[in-house]
Motif scaffolding. Structure first.
Motif, PDB file in Angstrom:
ATOM      1  N   PHE A   1     -14.027 -13.366  -3.319  1.00 53.34           N
ATOM      2  CA  PHE A   1     -13.230 -14.503  -2.893  1.00 53.34           C
ATOM      3  C   PHE A   1     -13.797 -14.984  -1.565  1.00 53.34           C
ATOM      4  O   PHE A   1     -14.371 -14.203  -0.810  1.00 53.34           O
ATOM      5  CB  PHE A   1     -11.758 -14.104  -2.742  1.00 53.34           C
ATOM      6  CG  PHE A   1     -11.159 -13.605  -4.024  1.00 53.34           C
ATOM      7  CD1 PHE A   1     -10.678 -14.492  -4.973  1.00 53.34           C
ATOM      8  CD2 PHE A   1     -11.100 -12.245  -4.301  1.00 53.34           C
ATOM      9  CE1 PHE A   1     -10.151 -14.038  -6.169  1.00 53.34           C
ATOM     10  CE2 PHE A   1     -10.567 -11.781  -5.486  1.00 53.34           C
ATOM     11  CZ  PHE A   1     -10.085 -12.681  -6.428  1.00 53.34           C
ATOM     12  N   TYR A   2     -13.636 -16.278  -1.295  1.00 52.56           N
ATOM     13  CA  TYR A   2     -14.258 -16.869  -0.127  1.00 52.56           C
ATOM     14  C   TYR A   2     -13.220 -17.508   0.789  1.00 52.56           C
ATOM     15  O   TYR A   2     -12.135 -17.893   0.338  1.00 52.56           O
ATOM     16  CB  TYR A   2     -15.296 -17.909  -0.560  1.00 52.56           C
ATOM     17  CG  TYR A   2     -16.402 -17.276  -1.367  1.00 52.56           C
ATOM     18  CD1 TYR A   2     -17.469 -16.657  -0.739  1.00 52.56           C
ATOM     19  CD2 TYR A   2     -16.342 -17.258  -2.760  1.00 52.56           C
ATOM     20  CE1 TYR A   2     -18.484 -16.048  -1.475  1.00 52.56           C
ATOM     21  CE2 TYR A   2     -17.343 -16.649  -3.503  1.00 52.56           C
ATOM     22  CZ  TYR A   2     -18.412 -16.048  -2.852  1.00 52.56           C
ATOM     23  OH  TYR A   2     -19.384 -15.439  -3.577  1.00 52.56           O
ATOM     24  N   GLU A   3     -13.576 -17.626   2.048  1.00 49.32           N
ATOM     25  CA  GLU A   3     -12.695 -18.227   3.038  1.00 49.32           C
ATOM     26  C   GLU A   3     -12.200 -19.579   2.536  1.00 49.32           C
ATOM     27  O   GLU A   3     -12.980 -20.408   2.072  1.00 49.32           O
ATOM     28  CB  GLU A   3     -13.440 -18.419   4.359  1.00 49.32           C
ATOM     29  CG  GLU A   3     -12.580 -19.028   5.439  1.00 49.32           C
ATOM     30  CD  GLU A   3     -13.328 -19.217   6.748  1.00 49.32           C
ATOM     31  OE1 GLU A   3     -12.758 -19.876   7.625  1.00 49.32           O
ATOM     32  OE2 GLU A   3     -14.453 -18.711   6.885  1.00 49.32           O
ATOM     33  N   GLY A   4     -10.876 -19.764   2.597  1.00 50.58           N
ATOM     34  CA  GLY A   4     -10.264 -21.012   2.173  1.00 50.58           C
ATOM     35  C   GLY A   4      -9.818 -21.040   0.727  1.00 50.58           C
ATOM     36  O   GLY A   4      -9.071 -21.939   0.336  1.00 50.58           O
ATOM     37  N   ASP A   5     -10.272 -20.086  -0.107  1.00 50.59           N
ATOM     38  CA  ASP A   5      -9.798 -20.043  -1.498  1.00 50.59           C
ATOM     39  C   ASP A   5      -8.274 -19.918  -1.501  1.00 50.59           C
ATOM     40  O   ASP A   5      -7.697 -19.172  -0.714  1.00 50.59           O
ATOM     41  CB  ASP A   5     -10.371 -18.844  -2.255  1.00 50.59           C
ATOM     42  CG  ASP A   5     -11.820 -19.011  -2.669  1.00 50.59           C
ATOM     43  OD1 ASP A   5     -12.364 -20.119  -2.522  1.00 50.59           O
ATOM     44  OD2 ASP A   5     -12.403 -18.013  -3.142  1.00 50.59           O
ATOM     45  N   LEU A   6      -7.626 -20.657  -2.389  1.00 53.39           N
ATOM     46  CA  LEU A   6      -6.190 -20.548  -2.588  1.00 53.39           C
ATOM     47  C   LEU A   6      -5.975 -19.586  -3.746  1.00 53.39           C
ATOM     48  O   LEU A   6      -6.533 -19.783  -4.831  1.00 53.39           O
ATOM     49  CB  LEU A   6      -5.586 -21.913  -2.901  1.00 53.39           C
ATOM     50  CG  LEU A   6      -4.072 -21.996  -2.961  1.00 53.39           C
ATOM     51  CD1 LEU A   6      -3.465 -21.681  -1.595  1.00 53.39           C
ATOM     52  CD2 LEU A   6      -3.633 -23.382  -3.425  1.00 53.39           C
ATOM     53  N   VAL A   7      -5.198 -18.514  -3.498  1.00 52.83           N
ATOM     54  CA  VAL A   7      -5.013 -17.473  -4.507  1.00 52.83           C
ATOM     55  C   VAL A   7      -3.537 -17.112  -4.647  1.00 52.83           C
ATOM     56  O   VAL A   7      -2.754 -17.289  -3.714  1.00 52.83           O
ATOM     57  CB  VAL A   7      -5.816 -16.195  -4.166  1.00 52.83           C
ATOM     58  CG1 VAL A   7      -7.310 -16.471  -4.116  1.00 52.83           C
ATOM     59  CG2 VAL A   7      -5.344 -15.564  -2.867  1.00 52.83           C
ATOM     60  N   ALA A   8      -3.187 -16.619  -5.812  1.00 52.41           N
ATOM     61  CA  ALA A   8      -1.898 -15.958  -6.014  1.00 52.41           C
ATOM     62  C   ALA A   8      -2.207 -14.469  -6.007  1.00 52.41           C
ATOM     63  O   ALA A   8      -3.145 -14.019  -6.679  1.00 52.41           O
ATOM     64  CB  ALA A   8      -1.273 -16.367  -7.341  1.00 52.41           C
ATOM     65  N   ALA A   9      -1.461 -13.719  -5.209  1.00 52.26           N
ATOM     66  CA  ALA A   9      -1.741 -12.292  -5.091  1.00 52.26           C
ATOM     67  C   ALA A   9      -0.452 -11.488  -5.131  1.00 52.26           C
ATOM     68  O   ALA A   9       0.575 -11.904  -4.593  1.00 52.26           O
ATOM     69  CB  ALA A   9      -2.498 -11.997  -3.802  1.00 52.26           C
ATOM     70  N   SER A  10      -0.539 -10.337  -5.762  1.00 47.75           N
ATOM     71  CA  SER A  10       0.565  -9.387  -5.815  1.00 47.75           C
ATOM     72  C   SER A  10       0.230  -8.235  -4.872  1.00 47.75           C
ATOM     73  O   SER A  10      -0.799  -7.573  -5.041  1.00 47.75           O
ATOM     74  CB  SER A  10       0.733  -8.882  -7.248  1.00 47.75           C
ATOM     75  OG  SER A  10       1.695  -7.862  -7.293  1.00 47.75           O
ATOM     76  N   LEU A  11       1.094  -8.022  -3.865  1.00 42.24           N
ATOM     77  CA  LEU A  11       0.869  -6.991  -2.864  1.00 42.24           C
ATOM     78  C   LEU A  11       1.888  -5.872  -3.028  1.00 42.24           C
ATOM     79  O   LEU A  11       3.052  -6.123  -3.327  1.00 42.24           O
ATOM     80  CB  LEU A  11       0.998  -7.570  -1.450  1.00 42.24           C
ATOM     81  CG  LEU A  11       0.179  -8.818  -1.127  1.00 42.24           C
ATOM     82  CD1 LEU A  11       0.428  -9.242   0.317  1.00 42.24           C
ATOM     83  CD2 LEU A  11      -1.298  -8.584  -1.375  1.00 42.24           C
ATOM     84  N   ARG A  12       1.428  -4.642  -2.809  1.00 36.18           N
ATOM     85  CA  ARG A  12       2.322  -3.478  -2.839  1.00 36.18           C
ATOM     86  C   ARG A  12       2.270  -2.818  -1.467  1.00 36.18           C
ATOM     87  O   ARG A  12       1.197  -2.487  -0.965  1.00 36.18           O
ATOM     88  CB  ARG A  12       1.875  -2.491  -3.911  1.00 36.18           C
ATOM     89  CG  ARG A  12       2.746  -1.249  -3.994  1.00 36.18           C
ATOM     90  CD  ARG A  12       2.395  -0.408  -5.211  1.00 36.18           C
ATOM     91  NE  ARG A  12       0.976  -0.404  -5.502  1.00 36.18           N
ATOM     92  CZ  ARG A  12       0.221   0.688  -5.524  1.00 36.18           C
ATOM     93  NH1 ARG A  12       0.736   1.867  -5.275  1.00 36.18           N
ATOM     94  NH2 ARG A  12      -1.063   0.614  -5.809  1.00 36.18           N
ATOM     95  N   PHE A  13       3.423  -2.640  -0.858  1.00 32.97           N
ATOM     96  CA  PHE A  13       3.517  -2.037   0.466  1.00 32.97           C
ATOM     97  C   PHE A  13       3.887  -0.563   0.309  1.00 32.97           C
ATOM     98  O   PHE A  13       4.834  -0.231  -0.393  1.00 32.97           O
ATOM     99  CB  PHE A  13       4.578  -2.758   1.299  1.00 32.97           C
ATOM    100  CG  PHE A  13       4.230  -4.187   1.567  1.00 32.97           C
ATOM    101  CD1 PHE A  13       3.623  -4.552   2.752  1.00 32.97           C
ATOM    102  CD2 PHE A  13       4.503  -5.176   0.635  1.00 32.97           C
ATOM    103  CE1 PHE A  13       3.289  -5.871   3.015  1.00 32.97           C
ATOM    104  CE2 PHE A  13       4.175  -6.505   0.872  1.00 32.97           C
ATOM    105  CZ  PHE A  13       3.569  -6.849   2.061  1.00 32.97           C
TER     106      PHE A  13
END
Length: 94
Positions: free
Chosen positions: A58-70
């Motif tokens: 992925f590159y700077e500025g890419d718009l992404v949907a991401a699932s994060l787990r804490f």
């Protein structure tokens, strides 16, 4: 947590020992994400991607949907928080 983010940066892929991974090595990579809709000072997260996901670029500025787990873990009385990126889908290139 699943949200929309801008990619701020992504580190290089490294490999760590893993008994679960084929060949005993697991790809690992760090990605820095900023919440969509905020200014350049919006909330940011640094998460770790593993396996096949870590090998995606992925590159700077890419718009992404991401699932994060804490996750929180304790070592010798000190408490640490980790963020694992479960999934990332590129929505738009900047």
């Amino acid at each position: 947590m699943t949200n929309i983010f801008h990619v701020v940066s992504q580190g290089d892929v490294s490999y760590v020992a893993s008994q679960k991974a084929e060949g005993g090595q697991l790809a690992k990579c760090v990605i820095r994400l900023r919440e969509f809709g905020g200014s350049k000072f919006g909330n940011e997260y640094v998460g770790t991607m593993f396996g096949n996901l870590a090998q995606c670029r992925f590159y700077e500025g890419d718009l992404v949907a991401a699932s994060l787990r804490f996750q929180v873990h304790e070592v010798n009385g000190a408490v640490y928080q980790d963020i694992v990126v479960n999934d990332v889908v590129k929505l738009l290139n900047r």
